[in-house]
Design a protein around this motif. Structure first.
Motif, PDB file in Angstrom:
ATOM      1  N   PHE A 170       0.800  -1.222   0.000  1.00 30.68           N
ATOM      2  CA  PHE A 170       0.000   0.000   0.000  1.00 30.68           C
ATOM      3  C   PHE A 170       0.840   1.284   0.000  1.00 30.68           C
ATOM      4  N   HIS A 171       2.142   1.185  -0.293  1.00 26.97           N
ATOM      5  CA  HIS A 171       2.996   2.376  -0.228  1.00 26.97           C
ATOM      6  C   HIS A 171       4.086   2.251  -1.290  1.00 26.97           C
ATOM      7  N   ILE A 172       3.847   2.884  -2.452  1.00 35.35           N
ATOM      8  CA  ILE A 172       4.701   2.708  -3.629  1.00 35.35           C
ATOM      9  C   ILE A 172       4.885   4.055  -4.325  1.00 35.35           C
ATOM     10  N   HIS A 173       6.097   4.293  -4.837  1.00 37.91           N
ATOM     11  CA  HIS A 173       6.378   5.536  -5.558  1.00 37.91           C
ATOM     12  C   HIS A 173       6.790   5.255  -6.994  1.00 37.91           C
ATOM     13  N   THR A 174       6.439   6.186  -7.880  1.00 36.64           N
ATOM     14  CA  THR A 174       6.759   6.058  -9.302  1.00 36.64           C
ATOM     15  C   THR A 174       7.384   7.365  -9.798  1.00 36.64           C
ATOM     16  N   THR A 175       7.541   7.477 -11.112  1.00 31.91           N
ATOM     17  CA  THR A 175       8.115   8.692 -11.701  1.00 31.91           C
ATOM     18  C   THR A 175       7.241   9.919 -11.496  1.00 31.91           C
ATOM     19  N   TYR A 176       6.016   9.732 -11.030  1.00 34.93           N
ATOM     20  CA  TYR A 176       5.162  10.889 -10.761  1.00 34.93           C
ATOM     21  C   TYR A 176       5.663  11.674  -9.549  1.00 34.93           C
ATOM     22  N   SER A 177       6.529  11.066  -8.734  1.00 40.34           N
ATOM     23  CA  SER A 177       7.219  11.820  -7.681  1.00 40.34           C
ATOM     24  C   SER A 177       8.701  11.445  -7.747  1.00 40.34           C
ATOM     25  N   ASP A 178       9.219  10.734  -6.752  1.00 42.38           N
ATOM     26  CA  ASP A 178      10.652  10.447  -6.735  1.00 42.38           C
ATOM     27  C   ASP A 178      10.979   8.981  -7.003  1.00 42.38           C
ATOM     28  N   GLY A 179      10.044   8.245  -7.631  1.00 43.60           N
ATOM     29  CA  GLY A 179      10.318   6.871  -8.023  1.00 43.60           C
ATOM     30  C   GLY A 179      11.033   6.807  -9.361  1.00 43.60           C
ATOM     31  N   ASN A 180      11.547   5.624  -9.679  1.00 40.91           N
ATOM     32  CA  ASN A 180      12.362   5.463 -10.887  1.00 40.91           C
ATOM     33  C   ASN A 180      11.619   4.886 -12.080  1.00 40.91           C
ATOM     34  N   GLU A 181      10.464   4.236 -11.845  1.00 37.31           N
ATOM     35  CA  GLU A 181       9.724   3.630 -12.951  1.00 37.31           C
ATOM     36  C   GLU A 181       8.340   4.254 -13.086  1.00 37.31           C
ATOM     37  N   THR A 182       7.800   4.167 -14.285  1.00 39.90           N
ATOM     38  CA  THR A 182       6.454   4.665 -14.535  1.00 39.90           C
ATOM     39  C   THR A 182       5.430   3.810 -13.793  1.00 39.90           C
ATOM     40  N   ASN A 231       5.607  -5.022 -12.839  1.00 40.49           N
ATOM     41  CA  ASN A 231       6.615  -5.679 -12.018  1.00 40.49           C
ATOM     42  C   ASN A 231       6.029  -6.222 -10.725  1.00 40.49           C
ATOM     43  N   TYR A 232       5.011  -5.551 -10.202  1.00 40.10           N
ATOM     44  CA  TYR A 232       4.356  -6.072  -9.000  1.00 40.10           C
ATOM     45  C   TYR A 232       3.591  -7.370  -9.302  1.00 40.10           C
ATOM     46  N   VAL A 277      -0.112  -3.131   8.783  1.00 37.75           N
ATOM     47  CA  VAL A 277       0.260  -3.523   7.426  1.00 37.75           C
ATOM     48  C   VAL A 277       1.776  -3.452   7.343  1.00 37.75           C
ATOM     49  N   ALA A 278       2.310  -4.041   6.292  1.00 36.95           N
ATOM     50  CA  ALA A 278       3.708  -3.814   5.926  1.00 36.95           C
ATOM     51  C   ALA A 278       3.713  -3.376   4.471  1.00 36.95           C
ATOM     52  N   SER A 279       4.524  -2.385   4.164  1.00 39.57           N
ATOM     53  CA  SER A 279       4.620  -1.873   2.801  1.00 39.57           C
ATOM     54  C   SER A 279       6.081  -1.597   2.482  1.00 39.57           C
ATOM     55  N   SER A 280       6.393  -1.596   1.204  1.00 38.85           N
ATOM     56  CA  SER A 280       7.795  -1.447   0.823  1.00 38.85           C
ATOM     57  C   SER A 280       8.274   0.001   0.852  1.00 38.85           C
ATOM     58  N   ASP A 281       7.373   0.954   0.585  1.00 40.74           N
ATOM     59  CA  ASP A 281       7.781   2.344   0.366  1.00 40.74           C
ATOM     60  C   ASP A 281       8.872   2.384  -0.703  1.00 40.74           C
ATOM     61  N   ASN A 282       8.767   1.482  -1.686  1.00 37.66           N
ATOM     62  CA  ASN A 282       9.858   1.367  -2.642  1.00 37.66           C
ATOM     63  C   ASN A 282       9.792   2.454  -3.709  1.00 37.66           C
ATOM     64  N   HIS A 283      10.982   2.775  -4.230  1.00 35.10           N
ATOM     65  CA  HIS A 283      11.114   3.786  -5.274  1.00 35.10           C
ATOM     66  C   HIS A 283      11.638   3.184  -6.572  1.00 35.10           C
ATOM     67  N   SER A 284      11.809   1.863  -6.583  1.00 30.03           N
ATOM     68  CA  SER A 284      12.204   1.166  -7.795  1.00 30.03           C
ATOM     69  C   SER A 284      11.778  -0.292  -7.693  1.00 30.03           C
ATOM     70  N   THR A 285      11.333  -0.827  -8.810  1.00 29.77           N
ATOM     71  CA  THR A 285      10.908  -2.231  -8.869  1.00 29.77           C
ATOM     72  C   THR A 285      11.822  -3.061  -9.761  1.00 29.77           C
ATOM     73  N   MET A 286      12.969  -2.529 -10.095  1.00 28.92           N
ATOM     74  CA  MET A 286      13.882  -3.239 -10.979  1.00 28.92           C
ATOM     75  C   MET A 286      14.751  -4.211 -10.179  1.00 28.92           C
ATOM     76  N   PRO A 287      15.331  -5.218 -10.843  1.00 22.54           N
ATOM     77  CA  PRO A 287      16.155  -6.204 -10.127  1.00 22.54           C
ATOM     78  C   PRO A 287      17.255  -5.538  -9.301  1.00 22.54           C
ATOM     79  N   GLY A 288      17.412  -6.022  -8.069  1.00 10.48           N
ATOM     80  CA  GLY A 288      18.424  -5.484  -7.176  1.00 10.48           C
ATOM     81  C   GLY A 288      17.957  -4.316  -6.336  1.00 10.48           C
ATOM     82  N   SER A 289      16.707  -3.870  -6.541  1.00  9.72           N
ATOM     83  CA  SER A 289      16.198  -2.732  -5.777  1.00  9.72           C
ATOM     84  C   SER A 289      15.944  -3.116  -4.325  1.00  9.72           C
TER      85      SER A 289
END
Length: 461
Positions: free
Chosen positions: A150-162, A169-170, A342-354
């Motif tokens: 429930f906590h994910i970022h994309t290029t619309y803010s400071d994430g790396n993927e659209t 990827n999810y 809950v647990a969430s990633s707060d991730n800013h990239s979904t690419m391998p090694g992120s």
């Protein structure tokens, strides 16, 4: 005898989840290269409940083993069919084995020449295999399992993927429900969700990470809302300031916390609820500008006074920061706090090694599509699955045990199909390939695995 990973892949138990205190029939099939269910051969079967024994102990070092009933069944059409009363809510280990004498008889009766490597087949039969079934009480048995972030970022803010690539990827990683929650941006995934609405079992919820303007002092995740609270902060600052000021004297501010920040948190939570959103309190111990993002007294006030709907127990933080969040939650819980987790990633990239992606997530048990109602009623657990480490699950004891079973036995069974569905979704969304039918085919097969595993509509398959 422990269940080995290859047994999870080589043997299918249908269903793997059954109602507790009820006689249920299950079918076990093998795709193993060494342990097969040979036609008309007898196999010995022992049902072993993991928590509450069905037989008295013999009071020796053998424990209950001597008193267990050994059932003898014959294989037919490459499978064995078993019926048992799975009492209580618990995991059941089912040990299956045979003998060399039975294997010899099978060869003689069928005129089979002893194959090369015969010994390994005989030894596999004698050693046996172990598979699992989980029996559930009615409230949990009736619920659907969802893997969520429930906590994910994309290029619309400071994430790396659209949002498009992020969603694909999810799905590759087996997620069923996600929310894109970009900073100061509401519903960045709107177009992606619209494009994938034909995927009935993969949901993308609207969301945003709300801040009191660009200063970003206040962070709270809003999921499922009908409008943006960030937009109000950014476009109507005078309104917000006036409404916060009006709270002074009307809202009791706990001792030891900053009054202005607390009142802003009250206003923000109330506005999220007006918008139809579900408010999640994230990463209070994230170190920002050399100090924790939220003072501990304020974190306690937020949780104790209900200025959020759920606590992000684990998220995209260091192990130390997550450890402090766990300690705070369980300390408050021991003193009466009742707060969904809950647990969430707060991730800013979904690419391998992120970092963080698919390392922190929620396993949730919903009914009738009510995701957050399930969390509110305690049907959610926080999962920590850091690469290279053992999986840890936090939450209610019942849910935690069941989630471990699902992580070992359910999610791995659909892993490859989810990866394929996500791959085709990426081709569809990012590259414009005409592969919608391939996505639907993968999703249908994922649903078949779900139905068989949980014993739903299996008679229609």
């Amino acid at each position: 005898m422990a269940i080995k990973a290859n047994e999870i892949y080589n043997f299918t138990v249908t269903p793997s989840v059954v109602p507790a205190d009820t006689e249920s029939s299950i079918v076990i099939e093998s795709t193993s290269g060494t342990f097969k269910f040979l036609e008309n051969v007898e196999y010995d079967v022992i049902f072993i409940p993991t928590e509450k024994s069905d037989v008295p102990s013999d009071m020796s070092v053998s424990g209950w083993d001597k008193n267990r009933v050994v059932h003898t069944v014959r294989a037919s059409d490459g499978k064995i069919c078993l019926t048992h009363n799975f009492f209580g809510e618990q995991e059941w280990r089912i040990k299956i084995s045979s003998t060399e004498e039975r294997y010899d008889k099978y060869e003689r009766d069928n005129g089979i020449e002893p194959p090369k490597g015969r010994r390994k087949y005989v030894e596999a039969l004698k050693k046996g295999i172990m598979v699992s079934v989980y029996s559930l009480l009615p409230d949990l048995y009736s619920r659907n399992v969802k893997k969520c972030d429930f906590h994910i970022h994309t290029t619309y803010s400071d994430g790396n993927e659209t949002p498009q690539r992020t969603a694909a990827n999810y799905r590759k990683r087996g997620f069923d429900v996600i929310a894109v929650t970009d900073h100061n941006v509401y519903n960045a995934s709107k177009d992606t969700a619209k494009s994938l609405e034909f995927m009935e079992n993969f949901k993308i919820l609207p969301g945003e990470e709300v801040h009191n303007g660009y200063a970003r002092k206040l962070h709270i995740v809003s999921v499922g809302s009908k409008y943006s609270v960030n937009d109000i902060f950014l476009d109507e600052p005078e309104r917000v300031e006036a409404e916060v000021a009006a709270l002074k004297g009307r809202v009791e501010v706990p001792k030891g916390v900053d009054e202005e920040e607390y009142l802003y948190r009250v206003w923000t939570y109330n506005e999220i609820k007006k918008s139809g959103g579900y408010a999640i309190f994230p990463h209070p111990f994230w170190t920002w500008k050399d100090s924790y993002h939220v003072e501990t007294d304020m974190s306690e006030a937020v949780l104790k006074n209900g200025l959020c709907d759920a606590f992000e127990l684990l998220g995209g933080c260091t192990p130390e920061e997550n450890n402090m969040q766990l300690a705070l939650y369980f300390s408050l819980k021991s003193n009466g706090l009742k707060m969904p987790i809950v647990a969430s990633s707060d991730n800013h990239s979904t690419m391998p090694g992120s970092s963080w992606f698919d390392e922190y997530f929620t396993v949730l048990f919903e009914k009738d599509g009510d995701i957050f109602g399930a969390a509110d009623k305690g049907y959610s657990v926080a999962v920590e699955a850091v690469s290279g480490e053992k999986v840890r699950v936090y939450g209610d004891f019942r849910m935690m045990k069941y989630a471990h079973f699902l992580i070992k036995n359910y999610f791995v069974r659909r892993k490859e199909l989810c990866a394929a569905s996500g791959m085709f979704a990426e081709r569809y969304l990012v590259y414009g390939d005409d592969c919608k039918n391939l996505i639907i085919e993968c999703e249908n097969r994922i649903k078949e695995i779900e139905d068989k595993f949980f014993g739903r509509n299996t008679s229609e398959k």
